[in-house]
Write a protein that holds these residues in place. Structure first.
Motif, PDB file in Angstrom:
ATOM      1  N   ASP A  56       0.804  -1.227   0.000  1.00 23.77           N
ATOM      2  CA  ASP A  56       0.000   0.000   0.000  1.00 23.77           C
ATOM      3  C   ASP A  56       0.834   1.273   0.000  1.00 23.77           C
ATOM      4  N   ASP A  59      -0.624   3.873  -2.340  1.00 20.26           N
ATOM      5  CA  ASP A  59      -1.903   4.330  -1.783  1.00 20.26           C
ATOM      6  C   ASP A  59      -1.674   5.274  -0.604  1.00 20.26           C
ATOM      7  N   ASP A  60      -0.757   4.899   0.276  1.00 21.93           N
ATOM      8  CA  ASP A  60      -0.465   5.731   1.447  1.00 21.93           C
ATOM      9  C   ASP A  60       0.051   7.105   1.031  1.00 21.93           C
ATOM     10  N   GLU A  64      -1.856  10.616   1.786  1.00 18.20           N
ATOM     11  CA  GLU A  64      -1.132  11.629   2.556  1.00 18.20           C
ATOM     12  C   GLU A  64      -1.136  12.978   1.836  1.00 18.20           C
ATOM     13  N   ARG A  82     -10.447   6.062   1.166  1.00 19.99           N
ATOM     14  CA  ARG A  82      -9.510   6.889   1.939  1.00 19.99           C
ATOM     15  C   ARG A  82      -9.387   8.293   1.337  1.00 19.99           C
TER      16      ARG A  82
END
Length: 168
Positions: A56, A59-60, A64, A82
């Motif tokens: 991920d 994705d992270d 962010e 998210r």
């Protein structure tokens, strides 16, 4: 300025994204873990971010960085959820607009599909992935991206989706 943050490793509409961004004056950020070589065009408004390897990591990074003026493009429903939580807009590569009203059922449907695939695998049967991109999908994506960028420029959408404590 509105940015288009692209979950780029498996993105089938990179060229379309860049074309729309050039027309509308948006920055494009292609985010990947480098597992698949991506050669971004040498345009001033396009940049590539290669994150550390990991399930991920891309994705992270996207979450962010996401803000209410951004549009996230992804096939990953949990990433879309998210992104919505951060107030960004989220679009599938086939032009499906993820919203606070539909993301919960999409997450539930994803879990059902995962369970069905696992059941089929356990029985030794074939599994079925997503359908291939059709010309109509690309057209729908272009239209949805244009609308998402215009909406992002107008400001945050209400209500903002919230992931419940402990997740789904």
């Amino acid at each position: 300025m509105t940015r288009i943050l692209v979950d780029a490793d498996a993105c089938p509409v990179r060229e379309e994204i860049i074309r729309v961004a050039a027309r509308l004056g948006c920055e494009v950020v292609l985010v990947s873990n480098g597992s698949r070589p991506i050669r971004p065009p040498e345009e001033r408004f396009v940049r590539q971010v290669i994150v550390a390897e990991g399930a991920d990591a891309a994705d992270d990074w996207i979450v962010e960085q996401a803000s209410p003026t951004d549009v996230i493009t992804t096939a990953d429903i949990p990433l879309a959820a998210r992104a919505l939580e951060k107030g960004a807009r989220a679009l599938s590569f086939k032009g499906h607009d993820w919203t606070a009203q539909n993301i919960g059922s999409a997450l539930a449907g994803r879990e059902i599909a995962r369970h069905m695939r696992e059941t089929e695998l356990a029985r030794g049967g074939p599994t079925h992935g997503p359908s291939a991109m059709a010309l109509a999908d690309r057209s729908r994506f272009l239209d949805a991206l244009d609308r998402a960028i215009q909406a992002a420029r107008r400001g945050p959408e209400k209500p903002i989706f919230r992931i419940p404590p402990g997740g789904f």
